[in-house]
Design a protein around this motif. Structure first.
Motif, PDB file in Angstrom:
ATOM      1  N   GLN A   6       0.812  -1.204   0.000  1.00 48.37           N
ATOM      2  CA  GLN A   6       0.000   0.000   0.000  1.00 48.37           C
ATOM      3  C   GLN A   6       0.851   1.261   0.000  1.00 48.37           C
ATOM      4  OE1 GLN A   6      -3.031  -0.112   3.096  1.00 48.37           O
ATOM      5  NE2 GLN A   6      -2.844  -2.330   3.223  1.00 48.37           N
ATOM      6  N   SER A   7       2.135   1.134   0.187  1.00 45.89           N
ATOM      7  CA  SER A   7       2.991   2.301   0.324  1.00 45.89           C
ATOM      8  C   SER A   7       3.321   2.916  -1.026  1.00 45.89           C
ATOM      9  CB  SER A   7       4.297   1.929   1.052  1.00 45.89           C
ATOM     10  OG  SER A   7       4.021   1.472   2.347  1.00 45.89           O
ATOM     11  N   VAL A   8       3.333   4.236  -1.035  1.00 49.37           N
ATOM     12  CA  VAL A   8       3.796   4.969  -2.210  1.00 49.37           C
ATOM     13  C   VAL A   8       5.322   4.980  -2.218  1.00 49.37           C
ATOM     14  CG1 VAL A   8       3.802   7.217  -3.356  1.00 49.37           C
ATOM     15  CG2 VAL A   8       1.720   6.388  -2.234  1.00 49.37           C
ATOM     16  N   ILE A   9       5.898   5.027  -1.026  1.00 52.19           N
ATOM     17  CA  ILE A   9       7.349   5.093  -0.871  1.00 52.19           C
ATOM     18  C   ILE A   9       7.976   3.715  -1.102  1.00 52.19           C
ATOM     19  CG2 ILE A   9       9.198   5.436   0.829  1.00 52.19           C
ATOM     20  CD1 ILE A   9       7.520   7.618   2.065  1.00 52.19           C
ATOM     21  N   PRO A 167       1.244   1.850   5.853  1.00 51.23           N
ATOM     22  CA  PRO A 167       1.357   2.623   4.608  1.00 51.23           C
ATOM     23  C   PRO A 167       2.322   3.797   4.785  1.00 51.23           C
ATOM     24  CG  PRO A 167      -0.657   3.223   5.761  1.00 51.23           C
ATOM     25  CD  PRO A 167      -0.020   2.128   6.577  1.00 51.23           C
ATOM     26  N   CYS A 169       3.580   7.093   2.782  1.00 44.10           N
ATOM     27  CA  CYS A 169       3.316   7.931   1.613  1.00 44.10           C
ATOM     28  C   CYS A 169       4.102   9.240   1.654  1.00 44.10           C
ATOM     29  CB  CYS A 169       1.816   8.218   1.501  1.00 44.10           C
ATOM     30  SG  CYS A 169       1.051   8.811   3.014  1.00 44.10           S
ATOM     31  N   GLY A 170       5.007   9.381   2.579  1.00 41.84           N
ATOM     32  CA  GLY A 170       5.843  10.566   2.672  1.00 41.84           C
ATOM     33  C   GLY A 170       5.618  11.314   3.968  1.00 41.84           C
ATOM     34  N   ASN A 172       9.969  10.579   3.614  1.00 38.58           N
ATOM     35  CA  ASN A 172      10.690   9.307   3.672  1.00 38.58           C
ATOM     36  C   ASN A 172      12.116   9.462   4.190  1.00 38.58           C
ATOM     37  OD1 ASN A 172      11.745  10.684   1.480  1.00 38.58           O
ATOM     38  ND2 ASN A 172      12.082   8.817   0.280  1.00 38.58           N
ATOM     39  N   CYS A 189       1.720   6.862   7.390  1.00 39.30           N
ATOM     40  CA  CYS A 189       0.619   7.794   7.122  1.00 39.30           C
ATOM     41  C   CYS A 189      -0.584   7.563   8.037  1.00 39.30           C
ATOM     42  CB  CYS A 189       0.168   7.656   5.662  1.00 39.30           C
ATOM     43  SG  CYS A 189       1.487   7.950   4.483  1.00 39.30           S
TER      44      CYS A 189
END
Length: 315
Positions: A6-9, A167, A169-170, A172, A189
């Protein structure tokens, strides 16, 4: 255990110890020497204990395993830190970050149990000397070492059970030279207060309770030793004081960092350097400088190696 999807990073940026180029050059040279000394010192202890028959006793068996753990503890993050001193982009992948956290808690948990085992060994040797060889049998020693690794694995897995699914997402950026759990979970997050409390109960409080138990144990040993005046008691006191020094150096920084995970102190980074780099170096120094048997065996091993190499070079 599946990695978080689920992580954007996908990576974290390690801020390291300093942004100054001059300091980074100094740190590179300094920590390279410290790391080399740590690995060579602990490796020398392991080889000495394995090669010297008179060191094949429970105390030295546990000491050899402690040196192996210290050598590993110094290696899970230090080589990358040294390499990052010449890198502008000090990045580590999400998987690499989780791996560092895993090995930190694996080795830390194993060392805690091993230090308790060494305390138990000294207690039996001093307070129950006639039953020492019966109680501290080879089976018991192997069992204690095996238990230390089992506890370390379960402790590490418990720390990561929820962390890998958080999660991210910033931002980082991790304000350290390696991925430490209190710093990483703050970047999630979601609200990590409950996870932080769990971390306190499983890391900080466990370390604190174990440290208190070890202090009580060595206090009992000290009282017993002071009631005797023989040379053996003096040797036992020297050994126990060395053990207690190691315990204090290891538990002190861990307790400070993990009992207050919600607060960043300027000294946190210094303490992280201390218990991951300097403590593994100080352990062999403390044990070898205060232990005549180990020093004599090291000299014997060094003379044997030097003599063998001289013989090989002789035409």
């Amino acid at each position: 255990m599946a990695w978080n999807n689920q992580s954007v990073i996908t990576e974290f940026i390690l801020q390291g110890l300093s942004s100054s180029w001059e300091l980074q050059i100094f740190y590179f040279l300094f920590f390279s020497i410290v790391y080399a000394a740590t690995v060579l010192g602990n490796l020398l202890i392991v080889l000495t204990i394995l090669s010297e028959p008179r060191l094949h006793s429970p105390m030295y068996f546990l000491l050899g395993n402690l040196s192996f753990i210290d050598m590993s503890l110094a290696s899970f993050a230090t080589p990358k830190m040294i390499a990052d001193f010449f890198s502008e982009h000090k990045a580590i992948s999400f998987e690499g970050c989780i791996t560092q956290i895993f090995f930190l808690h694996l080795l830390g948990g194993a060392e805690i149990v091993l230090l308790i085992s060494m305390s138990f060994d000294r207690y039996v040797a001093i307070c129950k000397p006639l039953r020492y060889l019966t109680i501290m049998s080879r089976r018991m020693c192997v069992g204690l070492v095996t238990l230390s690794w089992i506890v370390g694995i379960f402790h590490a897995m418990s720390q990561l059970a929820f962390t890998v699914n958080l999660p991210f997402c910033g931002p980082n950026e991790v304000d350290s030279f390696f991925c430490d759990l209190p710093l990483v979970i703050k970047l999630a997050c979601v609200d990590t207060y409950i996870l932080g409390v769990f971390m306190i109960s499983t890391s900080g409080m466990i370390a604190l309770v174990c440290f208190i138990l070890l202090v009580i144990s060595y206090t009992i040993i000290l009282v017993t030793v002071r009631q005797r005046s023989s040379g053996g008691s003096s040797k036992a006191l020297s050994t126990c004081s060395a053990h207690f020094t190691v315990v204090t150096l290891f538990f002190g920084p861990c307790i400070f960092i993990y009992v207050w995970p919600f607060t960043n102190f300027p000294i946190d980074k210094v303490l992280s350097v201390f218990y991951t780099i300097f403590t593994p170096l100080l352990n062999p120094v403390i044990y070898t400088l205060r232990n005549k048997d180990v020093k004599d065996s090291m000299r014997k091993l060094s003379r044997h190696i030097f003599k063998s190499r001289k013989t090989d070079l002789t035409p």
